[in-house]
Design an enzyme around this catalytic site. Structure first.
Site, PDB file in Angstrom:
ATOM      1  N   GLY A  14      -5.702  -9.714   1.442  1.00  0.00           N
ATOM      2  CA  GLY A  14      -6.134  -8.559   2.225  1.00  0.00           C
ATOM      3  C   GLY A  14      -6.629  -8.864   3.615  1.00  0.00           C
ATOM      4  NE  ARG A  67      11.183  -1.314  -8.729  1.00  0.00           N
ATOM      5  CZ  ARG A  67      11.615  -2.433  -8.197  1.00  0.00           C
ATOM      6  NH1 ARG A  67      11.896  -2.474  -6.965  1.00  0.00           N
ATOM      7  NH2 ARG A  67      11.761  -3.509  -8.900  1.00  0.00           N
ATOM      8  CG  MET A  92       3.213  -9.388  -2.563  1.00  0.00           C
ATOM      9  SD  MET A  92       3.938  -9.468  -0.898  1.00  0.00           S
ATOM     10  CE  MET A  92       4.893 -10.955  -1.066  1.00  0.00           C
ATOM     11  NE  ARG A  93       5.621  -4.269  -8.580  1.00  0.00           N
ATOM     12  CZ  ARG A  93       6.254  -4.994  -9.505  1.00  0.00           C
ATOM     13  NH1 ARG A  93       6.083  -6.301  -9.553  1.00  0.00           N
ATOM     14  NH2 ARG A  93       7.052  -4.414 -10.373  1.00  0.00           N
ATOM     15  CG  ASN A 109       6.385  -3.977   4.827  1.00  0.00           C
ATOM     16  OD1 ASN A 109       5.329  -4.305   4.271  1.00  0.00           O
ATOM     17  ND2 ASN A 109       7.450  -4.757   4.813  1.00  0.00           N
ATOM     18  CG  HIS A 111       9.106  -9.151   6.566  1.00  0.00           C
ATOM     19  ND1 HIS A 111       9.165  -9.300   5.190  1.00  0.00           N
ATOM     20  CD2 HIS A 111       9.952 -10.083   7.088  1.00  0.00           C
ATOM     21  CE1 HIS A 111      10.015 -10.271   4.902  1.00  0.00           C
ATOM     22  NE2 HIS A 111      10.507 -10.761   6.025  1.00  0.00           N
ATOM     23  CB  VAL A 146      14.680  -5.390   0.518  1.00  0.00           C
ATOM     24  CG1 VAL A 146      13.568  -6.432   0.584  1.00  0.00           C
ATOM     25  CG2 VAL A 146      14.784  -4.816  -0.884  1.00  0.00           C
ATOM     26  CG  ASP A 147      11.510  -6.884   3.945  1.00  0.00           C
ATOM     27  OD1 ASP A 147      10.521  -6.147   3.832  1.00  0.00           O
ATOM     28  OD2 ASP A 147      11.663  -7.917   3.274  1.00  0.00           O
ATOM     29  CD  GLU A 176       1.498 -11.077   8.847  1.00  0.00           C
ATOM     30  OE1 GLU A 176       1.065 -10.204   8.075  1.00  0.00           O
ATOM     31  OE2 GLU A 176       2.053 -12.110   8.436  1.00  0.00           O
TER      32      GLU A 176
HETATM   33  C1  GAR Z   1       1.178 -11.143   5.018  1.00  0.00           C
HETATM   34  O1  GAR Z   1       1.691 -12.308   5.629  1.00  0.00           O
HETATM   35  C2  GAR Z   1       2.236 -10.065   5.000  1.00  0.00           C
HETATM   36  O2  GAR Z   1       3.050 -10.054   6.141  1.00  0.00           O
HETATM   37  C3  GAR Z   1       3.030 -10.452   3.785  1.00  0.00           C
HETATM   38  O3  GAR Z   1       2.066 -10.834   2.838  1.00  0.00           O
HETATM   39  C4  GAR Z   1       0.926 -11.382   3.524  1.00  0.00           C
HETATM   40  C5  GAR Z   1      -0.294 -10.654   3.037  1.00  0.00           C
HETATM   41  O4  GAR Z   1      -1.458 -11.260   3.544  1.00  0.00           O
HETATM   42  N1  GAR Z   1       3.830  -9.377   3.299  1.00  0.00           N
HETATM   43  C6  GAR Z   1       4.997  -9.561   2.698  1.00  0.00           C
HETATM   44  O5  GAR Z   1       5.485 -10.654   2.499  1.00  0.00           O
HETATM   45  C7  GAR Z   1       5.678  -8.280   2.278  1.00  0.00           C
HETATM   46  N2  GAR Z   1       6.937  -8.556   1.696  1.00  0.00           N
HETATM   47  P1  GAR Z   1      -2.847 -10.504   3.444  1.00  0.00           P
HETATM   48  O6  GAR Z   1      -3.033 -10.071   1.987  1.00  0.00           O
HETATM   49  O7  GAR Z   1      -3.834 -11.560   3.836  1.00  0.00           O
HETATM   50  O8  GAR Z   1      -2.822  -9.353   4.376  1.00  0.00           O
END
Ligand code: GAR
Length: 219
Positions: A14, A67, A92-93, A109, A111, A146-147, A176
């Site tokens: 998070g 789902r 992650m779903r 989202n 990525h 997906v993405d 990010e």
């Molecule tokens: C982040 O790097 C985000 O971009 C990625 O998960 C991480 C979450 O980090 N998301 C994905 O890979 C989505 N497919 P966080 O829980 O510290 O924010």
């Protein structure tokens, strides 16, 4: 004016959620986080939300037959919280068509790669294994793929020779945390206009000038 209400979905630690909490608190983001939902009972994101006094909800995907049933329950919670924009922050779903139809052009989202390169999972390792000299992160609208949805904002970081996936992930995460609040603020200001694959930002921000070279041109 009524503040944009965010419904944040997160599965992990998070840190992106935290950057949104902090941005709402310091005024960089004029929105409020209405609810944080996780599919993972152990998600650090739930703890961070609770600490910030935000409503939380855990909906464990393992409790659902499929789902669509899971997504139905998530959408119900988002609606109950009067969510305007759904923010996937390390969720992650893969989300179903039912979910997308419930929030058309209102799901975004982040990525950890420069889409359309390296969609899917383990993308930092993919970028290293491919030999990419740059990677980064992408904020995009979510569509049925997906993405694959229209891109709002990207940030670029170099990939260093000796990087592990963790090194690269950490370098990308720093960016990010900068671009996600900014992209959401643009949405809050109603400045994002989807035209086919492209997102037009109006009024247009100053252009990004300057190229990066890796390795550098000297030495
Ligand atoms: C982040 O790097 C985000 O971009 C990625 O998960 C991480 C979450 O980090 N998301 C994905 O890979 C989505 N497919 P966080 O829980 O510290 O924010």
């Amino acid at each position: 004016m009524k503040k944009l209400r965010l419904g944040v979905l997160a599965s992990g630690g998070g840190t992106n959620l935290q950057s949104l909490i902090d941005s709402c608190a310091d005024g960089r983001l004029s929105a409020e986080i209405a609810i944080v939902i996780s599919n993972n009972p152990g998600a650090g994101a739930l703890e961070r939300a609770a600490k910030a006094g935000i409503e939380t909800c855990c909906i464990n995907h393992r409790d659902f037959a499929d789902r669509t049933a899971f997504d139905h329950s998530v959408v119900q919670q988002l609606r109950d919280a009067e969510t305007d924009l759904v923010v996937l922050a390390g969720f992650m779903r893969i989300i179903s068509a039912t979910f997308i139809e419930a929030y058309p052009q209102r799901i975004i989202n982040i990525h950890p790669a420069l889409l359309p390169a390296f969609p899917g999972l383990h993308v930092q390792q993919q970028a290293i294994d491919y030999g990419a000299r740059f990677s980064g992160c992408t904020v995009h609208f979510v569509d049925a793929g997906v993405d694959t949805g229209p891109i709002i904002m990207q940030a670029v970081v170099p990939v260093h020779e000796e990087d592990t996936a963790e090194d690269l992930a950490a370098r990308i995460l720093v960016e990010e945390h900068k671009i996600y609040p900014r992209a959401i603020q643009l949405f809050a200001e109603n400045r994002l206009h989807i035209e086919g694959r492209r997102v037009r930002i109006l009024p247009a921000p100053p252009p990004c000038n300057g190229a990066m070279h890796n390795p550098g041109l000297e030495g």
